[in-house]
Scaffold this motif. Sequence first.
Motif, PDB file in Angstrom:
ATOM      1  N   UNK A 151       0.835  -1.193   0.000  1.00 25.06           N
ATOM      2  CA  UNK A 151       0.000   0.000   0.000  1.00 25.06           C
ATOM      3  C   UNK A 151       0.875   1.250   0.000  1.00 25.06           C
ATOM      4  N   UNK A 152       0.607   2.156  -0.941  1.00 26.75           N
ATOM      5  CA  UNK A 152       1.434   3.345  -1.107  1.00 26.75           C
ATOM      6  C   UNK A 152       0.792   4.584  -0.479  1.00 26.75           C
ATOM      7  N   UNK A 153      -0.496   4.811  -0.743  1.00 24.10           N
ATOM      8  CA  UNK A 153      -1.187   5.962  -0.170  1.00 24.10           C
ATOM      9  C   UNK A 153      -2.687   5.761  -0.218  1.00 24.10           C
ATOM     10  N   UNK A 154      -3.398   6.641   0.480  1.00 22.45           N
ATOM     11  CA  UNK A 154      -4.859   6.678   0.398  1.00 22.45           C
ATOM     12  C   UNK A 154      -5.271   8.030  -0.170  1.00 22.45           C
ATOM     13  N   UNK A 155      -6.390   8.057  -0.855  1.00 24.15           N
ATOM     14  CA  UNK A 155      -6.889   9.292  -1.453  1.00 24.15           C
ATOM     15  C   UNK A 155      -8.290   9.587  -0.915  1.00 24.15           C
ATOM     16  N   UNK A 156      -8.449  10.789  -0.372  1.00 26.96           N
ATOM     17  CA  UNK A 156      -9.730  11.215   0.193  1.00 26.96           C
ATOM     18  C   UNK A 156     -10.196  12.465  -0.543  1.00 26.96           C
ATOM     19  N   UNK A 157     -11.470  12.530  -0.827  1.00 25.44           N
ATOM     20  CA  UNK A 157     -12.018  13.669  -1.551  1.00 25.44           C
ATOM     21  C   UNK A 157     -12.270  14.854  -0.619  1.00 25.44           C
ATOM     22  N   UNK A 158     -12.116  16.059  -1.161  1.00 24.89           N
ATOM     23  CA  UNK A 158     -12.485  17.292  -0.464  1.00 24.89           C
ATOM     24  C   UNK A 158     -13.306  18.146  -1.412  1.00 24.89           C
ATOM     25  N   UNK A 159     -14.128  19.014  -0.834  1.00 23.27           N
ATOM     26  CA  UNK A 159     -14.979  19.834  -1.704  1.00 23.27           C
ATOM     27  C   UNK A 159     -14.275  21.100  -2.196  1.00 23.27           C
ATOM     28  N   UNK A 160     -13.220  21.524  -1.496  1.00 22.88           N
ATOM     29  CA  UNK A 160     -12.480  22.727  -1.901  1.00 22.88           C
ATOM     30  C   UNK A 160     -11.012  22.507  -1.547  1.00 22.88           C
ATOM     31  N   UNK A 161     -10.212  22.115  -2.521  1.00 26.33           N
ATOM     32  CA  UNK A 161      -8.831  21.733  -2.229  1.00 26.33           C
ATOM     33  C   UNK A 161      -7.976  22.932  -1.827  1.00 26.33           C
ATOM     34  N   UNK A 162      -8.216  24.094  -2.417  1.00 24.12           N
ATOM     35  CA  UNK A 162      -7.423  25.277  -2.069  1.00 24.12           C
ATOM     36  C   UNK A 162      -7.689  25.720  -0.630  1.00 24.12           C
ATOM     37  N   UNK A 163      -8.942  25.712  -0.227  1.00 27.82           N
ATOM     38  CA  UNK A 163      -9.281  26.049   1.161  1.00 27.82           C
ATOM     39  C   UNK A 163      -8.688  25.017   2.111  1.00 27.82           C
ATOM     40  N   UNK A 164      -8.701  23.761   1.701  1.00 29.27           N
ATOM     41  CA  UNK A 164      -8.131  22.698   2.539  1.00 29.27           C
ATOM     42  C   UNK A 164      -6.634  22.907   2.725  1.00 29.27           C
ATOM     43  N   UNK A 165      -5.933  23.270   1.664  1.00 25.92           N
ATOM     44  CA  UNK A 165      -4.477  23.482   1.741  1.00 25.92           C
ATOM     45  C   UNK A 165      -4.146  24.632   2.693  1.00 25.92           C
ATOM     46  N   UNK A 196       3.342  13.975   9.031  1.00 21.50           N
ATOM     47  CA  UNK A 196       2.317  14.784   9.696  1.00 21.50           C
ATOM     48  C   UNK A 196       0.958  14.085   9.720  1.00 21.50           C
ATOM     49  N   UNK A 197       0.899  12.867   9.150  1.00 24.37           N
ATOM     50  CA  UNK A 197      -0.377  12.142   9.056  1.00 24.37           C
ATOM     51  C   UNK A 197      -0.234  10.723   9.601  1.00 24.37           C
ATOM     52  N   UNK A 198       0.462  10.596  10.720  1.00 28.08           N
ATOM     53  CA  UNK A 198       0.619   9.293  11.388  1.00 28.08           C
ATOM     54  C   UNK A 198       1.256   8.234  10.498  1.00 28.08           C
ATOM     55  N   UNK A 199       2.232   8.666   9.655  1.00 35.50           N
ATOM     56  CA  UNK A 199       2.956   7.714   8.836  1.00 35.50           C
ATOM     57  C   UNK A 199       2.254   7.305   7.556  1.00 35.50           C
ATOM     58  N   UNK A 200       1.108   7.904   7.245  1.00 32.72           N
ATOM     59  CA  UNK A 200       0.346   7.547   6.051  1.00 32.72           C
ATOM     60  C   UNK A 200       0.471   8.681   5.020  1.00 32.72           C
ATOM     61  N   UNK A 201       0.809   8.319   3.776  1.00 33.27           N
ATOM     62  CA  UNK A 201       0.805   9.291   2.701  1.00 33.27           C
ATOM     63  C   UNK A 201      -0.647   9.509   2.261  1.00 33.27           C
ATOM     64  N   UNK A 202      -1.136  10.726   2.444  1.00 35.67           N
ATOM     65  CA  UNK A 202      -2.553  11.036   2.165  1.00 35.67           C
ATOM     66  C   UNK A 202      -2.621  11.948   0.950  1.00 35.67           C
ATOM     67  N   UNK A 203      -3.431  11.549  -0.018  1.00 34.70           N
ATOM     68  CA  UNK A 203      -3.693  12.370  -1.195  1.00 34.70           C
ATOM     69  C   UNK A 203      -5.089  12.977  -1.051  1.00 34.70           C
ATOM     70  N   UNK A 204      -5.195  14.271  -1.276  1.00 34.27           N
ATOM     71  CA  UNK A 204      -6.504  14.934  -1.318  1.00 34.27           C
ATOM     72  C   UNK A 204      -6.853  15.224  -2.762  1.00 34.27           C
TER      73      UNK A 204
END
Length: 207
Positions: A151-165, A196-204
Amino acid sequence: MKLGSGSRITIINAQVNMLTEKRFRRWTLVPRCKMASAVLKVAATGLSRCSRVTLLRAQSTTAHLHQGVPGSLWKLGRLNHIAIAVPDMEKAMALYRDVLGATVTDKVPLPKFGVYTMFVELGNTKLELVHPLGDKSPVSGFLQKNKSGGMHHICIEVDDINAAIVDLKAKNIRTLSAEPGIGAHGKPVIFLHPKDCDGVLVELEEA
């Protein structure tokens, strides 16, 4: 047998004392019962008042805390996919398509991210199979440490990526790039630092 006057007086005095004691007990018992009942009522009233004051204070504190927290400008959505790094793309595709019977998309190159990618369609989400593209692919280092893939990463959706960043950077969550890029689905994506995410590579990914 006749009793002397002294004996009669003694008996009469004893009877009077007995009646007096009985009356005294009746007189004192009723007020004591009433007093005990009154004490219990006061205690119950005091307890309920104390409970009401405590409850009102808790409600006031909670309301104050809610008023002090501004509403978020972005929302986290559903799990989009789980990415699996594979050393052999064709072998992995055959496993999911021919052995497990899943629908698998065509292999697509993503030069900006240094990977080949294809998706395994599932009922409630997707698996993304990723393989290195080029010598500087970030997946190459992963496969050097994990020869069989994983497993390399997980991807979670967001409604506004710029605001999330903006929000996440303010909370000291680092990103792997300064700006979002266009991902495999043609939508903006960005990766969060695994440290910064408990060792998990997270893609938004913006939905």
